[in-house]
Design an enzyme around this catalytic site. Structure first.
Site, PDB file in Angstrom:
ATOM      1  N   ASP A 138       4.456  -1.519 -30.675  1.00 17.30           N
ATOM      2  CA  ASP A 138       3.824  -2.053 -31.820  1.00 17.30           C
ATOM      3  C   ASP A 138       2.887  -0.814 -32.141  1.00 17.30           C
ATOM      4  OD1 ASP A 138       1.900  -4.578 -32.324  1.00 17.30           O
ATOM      5  OD2 ASP A 138       0.553  -3.243 -31.570  1.00 17.30           O
ATOM      6  N   GLU A 156       7.708  -0.498 -34.624  1.00 16.29           N
ATOM      7  CA  GLU A 156       6.816  -1.607 -35.629  1.00 16.29           C
ATOM      8  C   GLU A 156       5.769  -0.868 -36.662  1.00 16.29           C
ATOM      9  OE1 GLU A 156       3.637  -4.429 -36.585  1.00 16.29           O
ATOM     10  OE2 GLU A 156       3.476  -2.908 -35.086  1.00 16.29           O
ATOM     11  N   LYS A 159      -0.710 -15.666 -33.490  1.00 19.14           N
ATOM     12  CA  LYS A 159      -1.432 -14.555 -32.877  1.00 19.14           C
ATOM     13  C   LYS A 159      -2.655 -14.922 -32.140  1.00 19.14           C
ATOM     14  CE  LYS A 159      -1.658 -12.038 -36.727  1.00 19.14           C
ATOM     15  NZ  LYS A 159      -1.811 -10.713 -37.493  1.00 19.14           N
TER      16      LYS A 159
END
Lengths: 684, 684
Positions: B387, B416, B529
Site C-alpha cells: 500500500d 500500489e 473501504k
C-alpha cells in the site's frame, strides 16, 4: 545472512538522483564543452512522499579546489536544470546534490492548512524548531536573524496574524532558510567530467591545402613559403584552420605514381602519406617543402591572422622511414621475416608499412608517437587532423589524447574516420575534439534531417562534434561530379550552416574541380595525393567570394557557431530544405531567452542543382519565439535583400543558377523601412 | 606527470563492448526476468581496423560457480545478440566478452586474396602459426587435429590446391579454431544482474476481495471462511491471485464512518487500512474475520486451485496499534508531544499514524517491518500488494525486498503507487515485481498507445512490470460511472490483453458497481473501504462469464502472457484500436521464428461504449510474419466465430451492446473449412 538484514546508512538517504546529463556512458568518458560555453546540467531528483526537494549542481575546474554551487530549478516531471559558464580549457568536474527542502515543505503545508481554515498553532512551533536548526548552521548576522525569527514564531499566538504571515511567506525568510538547509542526508550523484576545449573546437572553418601544389609557377614544387603566401587569400575566404597533409619526407620504395599507379615515374612526388625517407620521419620536413624554420614562420604568420596551422598525424611509415631500421620490432613481420605492407585484402598499399600497435614493444612505440605530437606542439601546432584513426586501437587514442591534453588542454584533434558509426562515435568518446562525418554522402532532405537529428538532438551531441566536409582529396562525390557550380554552392551552404565546424579541400573546392579518375570513382583525376597540381585562383567562376561571404556570415551570427539549436521546418517541396539556428544574444547564462533577444538565422536551401524549386514553407514560429500574428523582417545575408513576412506559411522560389539558398537573419520589423511584400515570389 | 605517460595494460585491449542490454541505470539495479523466460542479451562489440570480432555472453545463477558461455551472433551495425533460458528463481549474473577472431579474419583475408588471384603462400604460413597457437590451448583429440592441420598448411605448396582449400574453408576447421580462440586480450563488460522471479510475476490475474463483505448473509460480517467459499467462483473466473485488503484488527480511535465520514457510527467497521487494536497489529487477524488458522486454511485451499493469496502490506498504524505504546519512538511527535496523524495538507487521515522512517531508531523499525513480511511468509504468503509504497523511503524498499528475496526469491511484491512517473519507475527499480499503472485513466487510443509504447518498447520494460486495473476500491473512473456494461467489458478486454498481468476489484467489477459517492468523485458510494457490502453474484448481467472466458483465452495463448511483442496496427477510425501479440510456440530459445510457428493474437476493440463503430483496419502483416498475398484464418476466441481474410486491409464493425471486441487467433487457412468472407461486415 543475519548481517545482511542490517541496512546501511546509505539506505537512509531519501532523495534520489537519476539520469544526470551530460553524461557519456555512465561517466566512463567526459562530455565536451568549449571555453565560453554555458553548460546545462539536468537531472531527475525526487523523494518519497510529499516533501519538496532542493537541488544544486556543483562544479570546478580540476585545478581549483573549491566547488562552485549553483541552484537548480525544476523544469517539470521531477527534472531539474542548472547552468554554468566554463571559461578555462581543461578538465572540469561536476556533481548534482539533492536534499529535502524542509522549510519549503513546512511553508507549503502551513499555507494549505491556513487556506483550509485549520488550526496551525502546532505548525508555528515546528517552524520555529526548523529555523533554530538553520540558525545553528548559520553564522553572524544570518544566525542572529534566524534565531530572532524562530523566537517570533515560537511566541506567536494561535492563528498567525498579519505581520507574522508576512514574515513567514516573505522572501527574506525563504532566502535565509534556503541558505542553511539540512544537508545531513543529501543525495549526491557521482562526479562527472567535462573536457573544456578552446572555442575553436566547437566553431571552426577549415581549409585543406597541399603546399606542394601552392607554387605560383606550374613547373616548380610548391613550398611552405608558398603556402604562407596564400594566407591573405585564406583570410579573404574567412578560414581559421589551415590543414596541411603530411609535410614529411616521402619514401621512394614502392612509391605510387599519378592516379595511384603502382609504380611512380621519374620525378613523380609520391603520396605525402607514405611518410619517411633517409632525410627523416614524422618529425622532419620534406626538403622540397622547406625547413622546420619555414614551418615555424608559416605558423607564426598564420597566427597573426588568427589562423591555426593543423598538421596531419598519419601514424604509418614508408619502407624508407628511419624507424624501419631503428625499430624493426615496431612492425609486423611475415613468416619470411619481411615486413608486411598495408593491406585491406585484396587492396594493397605497397608504399606504406603499418605500425604494429600490438607489438611486444608497444609501450616504446606508443611513447614515440606521443613524442611526435609533443614535437609539433613545441613548434606551435595545437590542431591535428588524424589520419585513419579507426585503424589504430581505440585505447591508444584514449591514452594519447589524454596524455597530450593533460599538459596541453588547448590541443584539438580531428578524427578522419570514415567507418562504421559506432567506431566513429567511440573515437569521439575516446577524446577526439572533432570528427569527420557522413555528411559528404547525405544528400536528400530526409537523409540530411535524419542524420542531423542524430548528431545534434541525441546524446551523441554530448561527445561528438561534427566537422562537415563537402569534399576531401579522397572523396569527390558523384553529386559534385555532375551538378555544376550550383551543387558546390549548395553543399557549401549546407556544410557551413548546418554544422558549426566545416571544411573544404581547396582550391579544388572553390574552383569546382569535378573530374573523377574514371566514371564511378570518387577519386579525383590527377589527384593531388599523387601529383602536383597547379591552380588558377583567379579563374572566372571561382566560388572564393561566396565562401568568404558565408564565412563572414558565420562569424557575425552566434546562431551558426553552435549546433544545439538546429531545428528543421516544414516545406511542401522535398527539394526545399528549411532549418533554423538561434542563440541568445548578450551575456545571459540562462537559456530561456526567446524571440528578439536571440540571434536567429533561418536557412532555405534548394537541394536541386538543376532546376528552380518553389513552394510553401512552414516555419515553426513558436519555436522561434515569434508571435504568429505579427509581421517580422528577414534580411537575406547572402544577397542583402530584405523581406517582410507574417505568419508561418510563406512562399519561396530559389533558382540554383542564381543563388541556391536564402540565409535569413530574422528581425522585428521596423515600421519606417520599406520592406518587401509577404512572399519572396518573383524576387529573383 | 611522467608516470601518466605510461599506458596501462588495459589500454592495450583492442575490442570494445558498449551498450549492453538489459541494463538498468548502468547496472545499479537488476533487470527483471521470470522463470522459463528466454533472456535476450545484446551489446555493441567492435574493434579498430578490419579485424573480425567474436562475442559471447556468460551467465550463471548466483548459486552456481560455473559460468555458462553462449555464442552471440551479429545482428548488424556492430550489435550482437545472444539468448539463454532462465529456469530458477533468484539472482542471475551475466557478462559479455569480445575478442579478436584471428582465425576468421585470416580466412576472410585469404579468400579475398585468392579471389583476386594474389599470391597467398605467406598466408598459409601465417595460418599454420595461428593453428599451432590454437593447438596449444586445446587438449586431446582437438589438439592433435589442430596440430595436424597446422602441419598441412605449413607444408603446402604455393597456391593452395583443392583439398587444402576444402580444409581451410570447411566447417570442421572453423569450428575447431573457434573453440580455442586467443582470449588473452578479450574485452569484458562489467557483471550485470537479473532478478529471476516466478512466472506469476510476469503473468498473473488478480482479484481484490474484501472478506468482510463475502458473507452470504447480508446481516453478518464476512470471514476468511466466507472468502474461502468464494474459491470455486474465482476458479470459474480464472483468477490466480486473490488479494485481500488488510485482514488485521482495526483501530477504534478516530475510526471513519460510511463514505469516509469523520466519525464512525455505532457498529461501523472502519477502514481495514487503520491497522492495529488491542487485539494486535500487523501480524494479527481481525477477530471478526477469523483466526490465523482460518487464514492458513484459506491459503492451503487456494493453493490446491493454483491460486495465491496476496496480503496487503500497509505500513502504518491506527492510534490503537500496540506499537504506539510499545515503540512511541517509531512515530513522529508534534511539539506538544502528541503523535501526528497522517496528513497531506489540507487532507487529514485522523485514523492513521504514519510510521517515522527517519526516526533515530530506524534500524529497529525497519527490522520490525521486515519481521512482518517474514511472519506472513511463514504462513505461506508469497505475494504482497504494498500500500502506498511511494510514501515510504525508496531506500527502505530496496533494502526490504532484497532482504526478503535473499531467502525467499519466490516472493512477489506489487507496488500500489499512483504517483509521479519517475517515482513509480524508481520503486520498480528498487525491487517491486509488479506495479500499478496509469492504465486506469488512459482511455483514448492515442493515450493507450503512447503509454503502452513507453511500458513495453523502451528500457522501462527491463525493470517495470505493469499490472493493469480497470478499477480499485479507490478508483471508480468517470468513464466506468457512465458507460454502462459495455465500458466494463471494454476495459476488461483492454486490461486483459494489453498487459500480461491485470486485476479487477470485485465483485464490484463484474457486477458493474458504478455509483460514485457524489458527482465528480472517483470514490464508490458506500465504499467497502468503510462499510460492509453485500453482493449478489447471481445477478443478471454479471460479467463473470466474460471474465472467465477472457482468462481462459489468456491461459491458452502464450502471446498474451508477455508484453514484449505488443504492436499496434492502423485503423482509420480512432475509436477502433487494433493490436497484436505473438509468441514462438515450442521450446525454441532463439526468438527468430515467424508466421505460423508463432502463437499470434490480434485484438480489435471498439473504445466507444455507446455506439457501433466500423472502419477499415490495416494489419502490419510483415510484422506478423504473414504473406500479404495469401489468405489467413481468424478465430474469434470471444465469440467462436471464424473469418478468412486476405491482405492487410479489412473491414470491421463492432457493436458495444453485443461484443465490443474481437480477440482473434490467427491461423493458416485450412482449405476444407467453411470460412467466412473477407470482411466481418454484417457478421454481427
Amino acid at each position: 545472512m543475519a548481517g545482511a538484514r542490517i541496512p546501511t546508512a546509505q539506505s537512509r538517504v531519501r532523495p534520489v538522483i537519476e539520469a544526470v546529463r551530460p553524461q557519456v556512458d555512465g561517466g566512463r568518458f567526459p562530455a565536451k564543452a568549449a571555453v565560453g560555453d554555458v553548460v546545462t546540467v539536468e537531472a531527475d531528483a525526487f523523494v518519497d512522499g510529499h516533501d519538496l526537494v532542493a537541488c544544486e549542481v556543483r562544479h570546478r575546474h580540476v585545478t581549483e579546489h573549491r566547488w562552485v554551487s549553483l541552484t537548480m530549478v525544476p523544469i517539470g516531471n521531477d527534472r531539474w536544470r542548472g547552468a554554468f559558464r566554463v571559461s578555462d580549457v581543461g578538465r572540469h568536474r561536476f556533481t548534482v546534490h539533492a536534499w529535502i527542502d524542509r522549510f519549503g515543505t513546512w511553508r507549503r503545508d502551513l499555507k494549505a492548512r491556513m487556506d483550509a481554515g485549520q488550526d496551525a498553532s502546532a505548525d508555528l512551533l515546528v517552524g520555529a524548531d526548523l529555523l533554530r536548526r538553520s540558525a545553528r548552521r548559520a553564522r553572524g548576522e544570518d544566525r542572529r536573524s534566524l534565531t530572532a525569527m524562530a523566537h517570533q514564531l515560537a511566541q506567536a499566538e494561535p492563528g498567525p496574524a498579519g505581520p507574522l504571515v508576512a514574515l513567514i511567506f516573505g522572501d527574506e525568510l525563504a532566502e535565509l532558510a534556503r541558505r542553511y538547509p539540512d544537508r545531513a542526508a543529501a543525495a549526491t550523484s557521482g562526479e562527472l567530467s567535462l573536457v573544456v576545449d578552446p572555442e575553436r573546437a566547437r566553431f571552426s572553418t577549415w581549409y585543406e591545402l597541399f603546399p606542394r601544389s601552392a607554387s605560383p609557377d606550374p613547373d616548380r614544387h610548391g613550398t611552405l613559403a608558398d603556402a604562407e603566401a596564400r594566407l591573405p587569400y585564406l583570410t579573404q575566404l574567412g578560414i581559421d584552420v589551415l590543414y596541411l597533409p603530411p609535410i614529411h619526407p616521402i619514401g621512394s620504395t614502392s612509391r605510387k605514381g599519378d592516379d595511384g599507379a603502382p609504380v611512380a615515374g621519374p620525378g613523380e612526388p609520391g603520396s605525402p602519406w607514405a611518410i619517411g625517407a633517409p632525410e627523416g620521419g614524422h618529425t622532419a620536413v620534406h626538403p622540397q617543402l622547406g625547413s622546420l624554420d619555414d614551418l615555424d614562420h608559416l605558423v607564426a604568420a598564420a597566427a597573426t591572422r588568427g589562423i591555426d596551422v593543423a598538421l596531419d598525424l598519419a601514424f604509418q611509415c614508408s619502407p624508407d622511414h628511419p624507424w624501419v631500421h631503428e625499430h624493426p620490432e615496431w612492425f609486423r613481420h611475415r613468416p619470411d621475416g619481411s615486413i608486411g605492407y598495408a593491406e585491406n585484402p585484396p587492396k594493397r598499399y605497397e608504399d606504406i608499412y603499418p605500425l604494429d600497435f600490438e607489438t611486444e614493444a608497444w609501450r616504446d612505440l606508443w611513447d614515440a608517437l606521443l613524442g611526435v605530437v609533443e614535437f609539433w606542439i613545441a613548434h606551435g601546432i595545437t590542431v591535428f587532423r588524424v589520419d585513419n584513426p579507426h585503424t589504430k586501437p581505440l585505447g591508444f587514442w584514449e591514452w594519447l589524447i589524454a596524455s597530450v591534453k593533460r599538459a596541453h588542454p588547448e590541443t584539438i584533434f580531428l578524427a578522419e574516420a570514415f567507418t562504421r558509426p559506432k567506431v566513429m562515435y567511440r573515437l569521439a568518446k575516446a577524446g577526439f575534439s572533432q570528427s569527420y562525418t557522413y555528411f559528404t554522402w547525405r544528400q536528400t532532405r530526409w537523409e540530411l534531417e535524419t542524420y542531423l537529428h542524430e548528431l545534434t538532438a541525441t546524446e551523441v551531441a554530448d561527445y561528438f562534434r561534427p566537422n562537415f566536409w563537402p569534399n576531401t582529396p579522397d572523396i569527390l562525390t558523384e553529386q559534385l561530379q555532375s551538378g555544376g557550380a550550383s551543387i558546390f554552392a549548395i553543399r557549401l551552404v549546407l556544410a557551413a550552416t548546418l554544422a558549426a565546424s566545416y571544411g573544404i579541400y581547396g582550391p579544388a573546392f572553390e574552383l569546382q574541380d569535378h573530374l573523377p579518375r574514371h566514371p564511378g570513382s570518387e577519386e579525383y583525376l590527377h589527384s593531388e595525393k599523387y601529383a602536383l597540381r597547379h591552380w588558377d585562383l583567379e579563374r572566372r567562376g571561382s566560388l572564393a567570394a561566396v565562401v568568404g561571404r558565408i564565412n563572414r556570415i558565420r562569424r557575425s551570427h552566434p546562431a551558426l557557431q553552435f549546433n544545439d539549436s538546429l531545428r528543421f521546418h516544414g516545406s511542401e517541396n522535398e527539394q526545399l530544405m528549411v532549418y533554423s539556428k538561434s542563440r541568445p544574444t548578450g551575456e545571459t547564462v540562462a537559456d530561456g531567452t526567446s524571440g528578439w533577444d536571440r540571434d536567429t538565422v533561418v536557412v532555405v536551401v534548394n537541394l536541386d542543382p538543376y532546376h528552380p524549386q518553389s513552394g510553401w514553407i512552414d516555419l515553426d514560429l513558436g519555436a522561434l519565439g515569434i508571435e504568429a500574428d505579427r509581421p517580422f523582417a528577414l534580411h537575406d545575408l547572402l544577397t542583402d535583400e530584405r523581406y517582410r513576412w507574417e505568419g508561418p506559411r510563406n512562399f519561396v522560389i530559389l533558382d540554383p543558377q542564381v543563388v541556391p539558398a536564402h540565409i535569413f537573419h530574422l528581425r522585428p520589423p521596423t515600421p519606417d523601412r520599406l520592406d518587401r511584400p509577404v512572399s519572396t515570389k518573383g524576387s529573383r
